[in-house]
Write an enzyme that holds these catalytic residues in place. Structure first.
Site, PDB file in Angstrom:
ATOM      1  CB  CYS A 115      -0.958  -0.007   1.183  1.00  0.00           C
ATOM      2  SG  CYS A 115      -2.052  -1.454   1.210  1.00  0.00           S
ATOM      3  CG  HIS A 253      -3.221   3.256   1.903  1.00  0.00           C
ATOM      4  ND1 HIS A 253      -3.875   2.808   0.766  1.00  0.00           N
ATOM      5  CD2 HIS A 253      -3.241   2.210   2.785  1.00  0.00           C
ATOM      6  CE1 HIS A 253      -4.269   1.560   0.960  1.00  0.00           C
ATOM      7  NE2 HIS A 253      -3.899   1.178   2.164  1.00  0.00           N
ATOM      8  CG  ASN A 283      -6.821  -1.021   1.383  1.00  0.00           C
ATOM      9  OD1 ASN A 283      -6.101  -0.689   0.449  1.00  0.00           O
ATOM     10  ND2 ASN A 283      -6.343  -1.411   2.542  1.00  0.00           N
TER      11      ASN A 283
END
Length: 328
Positions: A115, A253, A283
């Site tokens: 990520c 993020h 996500n």
């Protein structure tokens, strides 16, 4: 900057698959509810790829960024894709995208920092482009997380979505978008998030079963982010002579809405400076920051060339984390 040339962000584009999977859809096979997912994560839906590969998503995002800039793919000298869900070990997603868009002069490779991947890839691309003979570089974060998630595992299946975001960088004599960075890794905590693990054994013997799906300790990741990310953001801002109040937006993020709120509280900055779109996309790992950046540009909250100051912050598997301080 010595002999290196300045690099600016020229354009941003994104692409997400058409299929939308809502929280209510997940209740058909998982013991969960829309209220349970939304209250704990902020996610209401996510886009899921049914026929498109990671390279397909990245290609379409790249086309969008090039189209917005009015730049031909032949002018691109570097393609970097950040992904933890590649279509194959080889060829890389970046090489496939390079062929798909017709960037015949470009070098191409992937980066896997989970990520944090888009932050890592942007840092690398800025330095490579500034020292190269090329004029343009494409940095792409792209994921098909749906193929690495165990859809029977409630702890992870509700979190992830698919998509890609692309940023076109241009070597420019007048403007430099990249003010500073602070990027880290801690492999000693890498078992907190594992995906695609394979056994290391004699190939002539019978191999033991390994879980190929993404496995994550949510508590470990949450604690890691709360301890490391606010300090990371504060460092990249203050080490470059600014105060947190000087930053227009913090683009984190998009992992968890509660986590983003906790970071804003730690930094004592208003939550309005931490824009979110996790409710619509979930996500998307390395794709989340460029997708969010493109959304904000499309909404008019951010304008390229406006001199707005942003912090882009990624964190995730590896463990990895890092922030870029940029000026639009």
């Amino acid at each position: 900057m010595s002999s290196q040339k300045k690099v600016k962000i020229r354009s941003v584009g994104k692409y997400v698959p058409d299929k939308v999977l809502t929280n209510d859809d997940l209740t058909e096979w998982l013991d969960t509810s829309d209220e349970w997912i939304t209250s704990r994560t902020g996610i209401q839906q996510r886009h899921i790829s049914t026929v498109e590969s990671t390279a397909d998503l990245c290609t379409k995002a790249a086309h969008e960024a090039l189209k917005k800039a009015g730049v031909a793919a032949e002018a691109v000298g570097l393609v970097i894709v950040a992904t933890m869900s590649p279509d194959a070990q080889s060829p890389s997603v970046a090489c496939t995208v390079q062929a798909n868009i017709g960037a015949a002069q470009a070098m191409a490779f992937d980066i896997n920092a989970a990520c944090s991947g888009f932050v890592y890839a942007s840092s690398v691309a800025e330095k490579m482009l500034s020292a190269s003979p090329y004029q343009y570089a494409l940095v792409i974060g792209g994921e098909v997380m749906s193929k690495v998630v165990d859809w029977q595992d409630r702890s992870t299946a509700v979190l992830f979505g698919d998509g890609a975001g692309a940023m076109l960088l241009e070597k420019n004599s007048d403007t430099h978008s990249f003010i500073g960075e602070d990027i880290h890794a801690d492999g000693s905590r890498g078992r907190s998030l594992v995906s695609g693990e394979t056994a290391l054994e004699n190939p002539l013997t019978i191999k033991r079963e390994m879980n190929p799906y993404l496995q994550m300790s949510g508590r470990d990741i949450f604690d890691f982010v709360i301890r490391s990310v606010p300090k990371n953001i504060r460092t990249v801002v203050e080490d470059n002579g600014l105060d947190l109040e000087d930053v227009d937006y913090f683009l984190l993020h998009q992992a968890n809405a509660r986590l983003i709120k906790a970071v804003s509280k730690k930094l004592k900055q208003p939550i309005e400076k931490f824009p979110q779109n996790i409710q619509y996309f979930g996500n998307t790992s390395a794709a989340s920051i460029p997708i969010l950046l493109d959304d904000l540009i499309e909404r008019g909250d951010i304008q390229l060339g406006s001199k707005q100051t942003l912090v882009l912050t990624g964190f995730g598997g590896g463990l990895t984390w890092g922030s870029l301080l940029i000026n639009l």
